[in-house]
Design a protein around this motif. Structure first.
Motif, PDB file in Angstrom:
ATOM      1  N   GLY A 195       0.943  -1.165   0.089  1.00  0.00           N
ATOM      2  CA  GLY A 195      -0.059  -0.070  -0.020  1.00  0.00           C
ATOM      3  C   GLY A 195       0.895   1.064  -0.040  1.00  0.00           C
ATOM      4  N   PHE A 196       0.654   2.188  -0.896  1.00  0.00           N
ATOM      5  CA  PHE A 196       0.962   3.506  -0.726  1.00  0.00           C
ATOM      6  C   PHE A 196       0.201   4.615  -1.189  1.00  0.00           C
ATOM      7  CE2 PHE A 196       1.115   2.553  -5.205  1.00  0.00           C
ATOM      8  CZ  PHE A 196       1.160   3.828  -5.918  1.00  0.00           C
ATOM      9  N   ASN A 197       0.436   5.821  -0.822  1.00  0.00           N
ATOM     10  CA  ASN A 197      -0.294   7.001  -0.990  1.00  0.00           C
ATOM     11  C   ASN A 197      -0.025   7.571  -2.328  1.00  0.00           C
ATOM     12  OD1 ASN A 197      -0.201   7.203   2.290  1.00  0.00           O
ATOM     13  ND2 ASN A 197      -2.428   7.571   1.426  1.00  0.00           N
ATOM     14  N   ASP A 198      -0.688   7.247  -3.463  1.00  0.00           N
ATOM     15  CA  ASP A 198      -0.279   7.462  -4.891  1.00  0.00           C
ATOM     16  C   ASP A 198      -0.424   9.234  -5.101  1.00  0.00           C
ATOM     17  OD1 ASP A 198       0.525   7.809  -7.405  1.00  0.00           O
ATOM     18  OD2 ASP A 198      -0.941   5.972  -7.807  1.00  0.00           O
ATOM     19  N   ALA A 199       0.755   9.836  -5.465  1.00  0.00           N
ATOM     20  CA  ALA A 199       0.727  11.184  -5.647  1.00  0.00           C
ATOM     21  C   ALA A 199       0.008  11.589  -7.044  1.00  0.00           C
ATOM     22  CB  ALA A 199       2.338  11.767  -5.754  1.00  0.00           C
ATOM     23  N   SER A 200      -0.090  10.495  -8.049  1.00  0.00           N
ATOM     24  CA  SER A 200      -0.562  10.878  -9.112  1.00  0.00           C
ATOM     25  C   SER A 200      -2.139  10.717  -9.158  1.00  0.00           C
ATOM     26  CB  SER A 200      -0.083   9.944 -10.285  1.00  0.00           C
ATOM     27  OG  SER A 200      -0.386   8.509 -10.072  1.00  0.00           O
ATOM     28  N   GLY A 238      -3.717  12.084  -6.347  1.00  0.00           N
ATOM     29  CA  GLY A 238      -4.461  12.800  -5.382  1.00  0.00           C
ATOM     30  C   GLY A 238      -3.959  12.192  -3.924  1.00  0.00           C
ATOM     31  N   TYR A 239      -2.956  11.403  -3.893  1.00  0.00           N
ATOM     32  CA  TYR A 239      -2.615  10.811  -2.661  1.00  0.00           C
ATOM     33  C   TYR A 239      -3.386   9.737  -2.057  1.00  0.00           C
ATOM     34  CZ  TYR A 239       1.297  14.228  -2.935  1.00  0.00           C
ATOM     35  OH  TYR A 239       2.113  14.727  -3.436  1.00  0.00           O
ATOM     36  N   GLU A 240      -4.182   9.251  -2.885  1.00  0.00           N
ATOM     37  CA  GLU A 240      -5.142   8.215  -2.356  1.00  0.00           C
ATOM     38  C   GLU A 240      -4.470   7.005  -2.090  1.00  0.00           C
ATOM     39  OE1 GLU A 240      -8.476   7.558  -5.283  1.00  0.00           O
ATOM     40  OE2 GLU A 240      -9.301   9.400  -4.812  1.00  0.00           O
ATOM     41  N   LEU A 241      -4.888   6.234  -1.200  1.00  0.00           N
ATOM     42  CA  LEU A 241      -4.388   5.062  -0.634  1.00  0.00           C
ATOM     43  C   LEU A 241      -4.595   4.028  -1.956  1.00  0.00           C
ATOM     44  CD1 LEU A 241      -2.578   2.973   1.058  1.00  0.00           C
ATOM     45  CD2 LEU A 241      -4.964   2.638   2.183  1.00  0.00           C
ATOM     46  N   ARG A 242      -3.603   3.421  -2.305  1.00  0.00           N
ATOM     47  CA  ARG A 242      -3.578   2.331  -3.673  1.00  0.00           C
ATOM     48  C   ARG A 242      -2.894   1.184  -3.120  1.00  0.00           C
ATOM     49  NH1 ARG A 242      -1.260   3.688  -9.160  1.00  0.00           N
ATOM     50  NH2 ARG A 242      -1.792   1.631  -9.403  1.00  0.00           N
ATOM     51  N   GLN A 243      -3.265   0.132  -3.558  1.00  0.00           N
ATOM     52  CA  GLN A 243      -2.506  -1.197  -3.146  1.00  0.00           C
ATOM     53  C   GLN A 243      -2.519  -2.128  -4.577  1.00  0.00           C
ATOM     54  OE1 GLN A 243      -5.392  -3.042  -0.346  1.00  0.00           O
ATOM     55  NE2 GLN A 243      -3.713  -2.604   1.182  1.00  0.00           N
ATOM     56  N   PHE A 244      -1.408  -2.698  -4.682  1.00  0.00           N
ATOM     57  CA  PHE A 244      -1.036  -3.541  -5.845  1.00  0.00           C
ATOM     58  C   PHE A 244      -0.089  -4.716  -5.275  1.00  0.00           C
ATOM     59  CE2 PHE A 244       2.430  -0.770  -5.561  1.00  0.00           C
ATOM     60  CZ  PHE A 244       3.690  -1.384  -5.739  1.00  0.00           C
ATOM     61  N   TYR A 245       0.022  -5.818  -6.011  1.00  0.00           N
ATOM     62  CA  TYR A 245       0.731  -6.951  -5.389  1.00  0.00           C
ATOM     63  C   TYR A 245       2.329  -6.947  -6.236  1.00  0.00           C
ATOM     64  CZ  TYR A 245      -3.801  -8.793  -4.121  1.00  0.00           C
ATOM     65  OH  TYR A 245      -4.812  -9.325  -3.636  1.00  0.00           O
ATOM     66  N   VAL A 246       3.288  -7.225  -5.375  1.00  0.00           N
ATOM     67  CA  VAL A 246       4.512  -7.456  -5.666  1.00  0.00           C
ATOM     68  C   VAL A 246       4.898  -8.960  -5.625  1.00  0.00           C
ATOM     69  CG1 VAL A 246       7.048  -7.164  -5.327  1.00  0.00           C
ATOM     70  CG2 VAL A 246       5.118  -5.207  -5.273  1.00  0.00           C
ATOM     71  N   PHE A 303      -0.290 -14.665   1.100  1.00  0.00           N
ATOM     72  CA  PHE A 303       0.013 -13.257   0.787  1.00  0.00           C
ATOM     73  C   PHE A 303       0.108 -12.565   2.234  1.00  0.00           C
ATOM     74  CE2 PHE A 303      -2.706 -14.698  -2.370  1.00  0.00           C
ATOM     75  CZ  PHE A 303      -2.244 -14.008  -3.774  1.00  0.00           C
ATOM     76  N   GLU A 304       0.973 -11.510   2.058  1.00  0.00           N
ATOM     77  CA  GLU A 304       1.191 -10.551   3.496  1.00  0.00           C
ATOM     78  C   GLU A 304       0.880  -9.147   2.962  1.00  0.00           C
ATOM     79  OE1 GLU A 304       4.911 -11.183   5.367  1.00  0.00           O
ATOM     80  OE2 GLU A 304       4.327 -13.366   5.803  1.00  0.00           O
ATOM     81  N   ASP A 305       0.553  -8.304   3.969  1.00  0.00           N
ATOM     82  CA  ASP A 305       0.176  -7.015   3.583  1.00  0.00           C
ATOM     83  C   ASP A 305       1.453  -6.064   4.176  1.00  0.00           C
ATOM     84  OD1 ASP A 305      -2.114  -7.381   2.370  1.00  0.00           O
ATOM     85  OD2 ASP A 305      -3.277  -7.301   4.326  1.00  0.00           O
ATOM     86  N   ILE A 306       1.855  -5.191   3.399  1.00  0.00           N
ATOM     87  CA  ILE A 306       2.935  -4.168   3.891  1.00  0.00           C
ATOM     88  C   ILE A 306       2.240  -2.773   3.564  1.00  0.00           C
ATOM     89  CG2 ILE A 306       4.884  -5.435   3.980  1.00  0.00           C
ATOM     90  CD1 ILE A 306       5.967  -3.805   1.597  1.00  0.00           C
ATOM     91  N   GLN A 307       2.422  -1.712   4.628  1.00  0.00           N
ATOM     92  CA  GLN A 307       2.057  -0.352   4.159  1.00  0.00           C
ATOM     93  C   GLN A 307       3.286   0.591   4.191  1.00  0.00           C
ATOM     94  OE1 GLN A 307      -1.023   1.153   3.318  1.00  0.00           O
ATOM     95  NE2 GLN A 307       0.352   3.057   3.176  1.00  0.00           N
ATOM     96  N   THR A 308       3.655   1.271   3.020  1.00  0.00           N
ATOM     97  CA  THR A 308       4.866   1.978   2.944  1.00  0.00           C
ATOM     98  C   THR A 308       4.505   3.382   3.926  1.00  0.00           C
ATOM     99  OG1 THR A 308       4.010   2.815   0.929  1.00  0.00           O
ATOM    100  CG2 THR A 308       5.664   1.001   0.860  1.00  0.00           C
ATOM    101  N   PHE A 309       5.665   4.219   4.066  1.00  0.00           N
ATOM    102  CA  PHE A 309       5.355   5.390   4.926  1.00  0.00           C
ATOM    103  C   PHE A 309       6.193   6.389   4.076  1.00  0.00           C
ATOM    104  CE2 PHE A 309       6.801   8.418   8.062  1.00  0.00           C
ATOM    105  CZ  PHE A 309       5.656   8.778   8.557  1.00  0.00           C
ATOM    106  N   GLY A 310       5.530   7.426   3.648  1.00  0.00           N
ATOM    107  CA  GLY A 310       6.351   8.500   2.961  1.00  0.00           C
ATOM    108  C   GLY A 310       6.542   8.183   1.494  1.00  0.00           C
ATOM    109  N   VAL A 311       6.038   7.153   1.059  1.00  0.00           N
ATOM    110  CA  VAL A 311       6.400   6.565  -0.356  1.00  0.00           C
ATOM    111  C   VAL A 311       4.919   7.108  -1.274  1.00  0.00           C
ATOM    112  CG1 VAL A 311       6.700   4.643  -2.050  1.00  0.00           C
ATOM    113  CG2 VAL A 311       7.889   4.680   0.245  1.00  0.00           C
ATOM    114  N   THR A 312       5.490   7.683  -2.284  1.00  0.00           N
ATOM    115  CA  THR A 312       4.186   8.292  -2.979  1.00  0.00           C
ATOM    116  C   THR A 312       4.336   7.749  -4.382  1.00  0.00           C
ATOM    117  OG1 THR A 312       5.154  10.406  -3.313  1.00  0.00           O
ATOM    118  CG2 THR A 312       3.744  10.102  -1.234  1.00  0.00           C
ATOM    119  N   ARG A 313       5.238   7.134  -5.007  1.00  0.00           N
ATOM    120  CA  ARG A 313       5.328   6.728  -6.229  1.00  0.00           C
ATOM    121  C   ARG A 313       5.138   5.190  -6.534  1.00  0.00           C
ATOM    122  NH1 ARG A 313      10.850   8.704  -8.022  1.00  0.00           N
ATOM    123  NH2 ARG A 313      11.258   7.695  -6.052  1.00  0.00           N
ATOM    124  N   HIS A 314       4.664   4.811  -7.429  1.00  0.00           N
ATOM    125  CA  HIS A 314       4.436   3.198  -7.726  1.00  0.00           C
ATOM    126  C   HIS A 314       5.766   2.570  -7.849  1.00  0.00           C
ATOM    127  CE1 HIS A 314       3.762  -0.525  -9.747  1.00  0.00           C
ATOM    128  NE2 HIS A 314       2.562  -0.361  -9.599  1.00  0.00           N
TER     129      HIS A 314
END
Length: 299
Positions: A108-113, A115-123, A136-147
């Protein structure tokens, strides 16, 4: 509000901060800098926690070195800071995680492109995709705004879980002072099955003939053996191929200089005399001893 007790400039390691800045500015495959941090601080926190969070977004940690505050980067290193063997350490212990590795991380990350909405995708881990991944496991990044940066963080976390599942602790005397948290060190240890053995030099016969205090056991045939020496000044020789020419004697294929009696010597199959580890933590003890915690280097 502003920091009420700012750290004076002479207590800041500007060199490490500049090196980190340059490292973060490298361009990734998407043509953008590898690491950036963007976050709105609208809550109460400590300066220490905030700085560590910022550092983590750039794959670094806050650190104190030589009385100054700077950062340690998790990056490739070529020069070891120290070498540990059963000759200069004791009390070896190992802890390993046996949790199953995830097939993918839901990042999960707040996507600057957007409007900083929370987006999630699989790695996905190597060998897995949407057709066969089940763990699967979940991680939430902090301060990361780019895919792209979020994807790299996910891959980094997968690699960490796979390659650094085990950590080791050693008890070390005053020799622990030669390394700091984040340094790369060399290790030879029979428990780890790393290298052959270690000893100290009893006599430097010549630049190509060294004798050690301990008897050399019968060597298995079919292998090329090598030695490596840590000199009194803390520097190391490169691995040198050797021949066992006496019960306590090695003859080197290439002359070495600067070695002396009582220098630490390790030997083993050439190129595998030691293994590389990262100092994760140093916990001081009594009389300048310390507990040193290590993880595999795995750059």
């Amino acid at each position: 509000s502003a920091n009420r007790v700012p750290v004076p400039d002479d207590m800041i390691d500007f060199a490490s901060l500049q090196a980190w800045s340059t490292w973060c500015d490298r361009l990734a495959q998407d043509g953008l800098p590898y690491y950036r941090f963007s976050h709105v601080i609208d809550y109460s926190t400590t300066m220490y926690k905030l700085l560590n969070s910022i550092a983590a977004a750039g794959r670094a940690t806050l650190a104190y070195r030589d009385g100054k505050i700077g950062v340690i980067m998790d990056q490739s290193q070529t020069v070891p800071a120290q070498m540990f063997t059963p000759r200069n350490s004791w009390g070896f212990e190992s802890v390993r995680s046996y949790n199953p590795s995830p097939h993918a991380l839901r990042v999960g990350f707040n996507d600057a492109s957007q409007g900083y909405e929370l987006r999630q995708f699989y790695v996905y881990a190597d060998g897995y995709d949407e057709s066969n991944a089940t763990v699967f496991e979940d991680i939430q990044t902090f301060g990361v705004t780019r895919h792209g940066q979020a994807w790299r963080e996910g891959r980094y976390m997968l690699a960490q879980g796979l390659l650094r599942r085990e950590q080791f602790t050693l008890q070390v005397d005053v020799e622990n002072l030669a390394c700091l948290r984040g340094d790369m060190v060399l290790v030879q240890h029979d428990v780890l099955k790393v290298g052959g053995d270690s000893s100290r030099i009893s006599e430097v016969v010549s630049g190509t003939v060294l004798r050690q205090y301990d008897a050399i056991p019968t060597l298995s045939g079919g292998y090329t053996y090598g030695v490596r020496v840590r000199k009194a000044d803390g520097t190391f020789t490169n691995p040198v191929t050797v021949t066992n020419t006496g019960p306590y004697e090695w003859t080197l294929a290439t002359a070495v200089s600067g070695v002396a009696k009582d220098d630490l010597l390790v030997w083993g199959v050439y190129g595998s005399e030691t293994a590389q580890y990262i100092v994760k933590e140093i916990t001081p003890g009594d009389d300048l001893t310390a507990t040193v915690t290590l993880v595999e280097y795995a750059p």
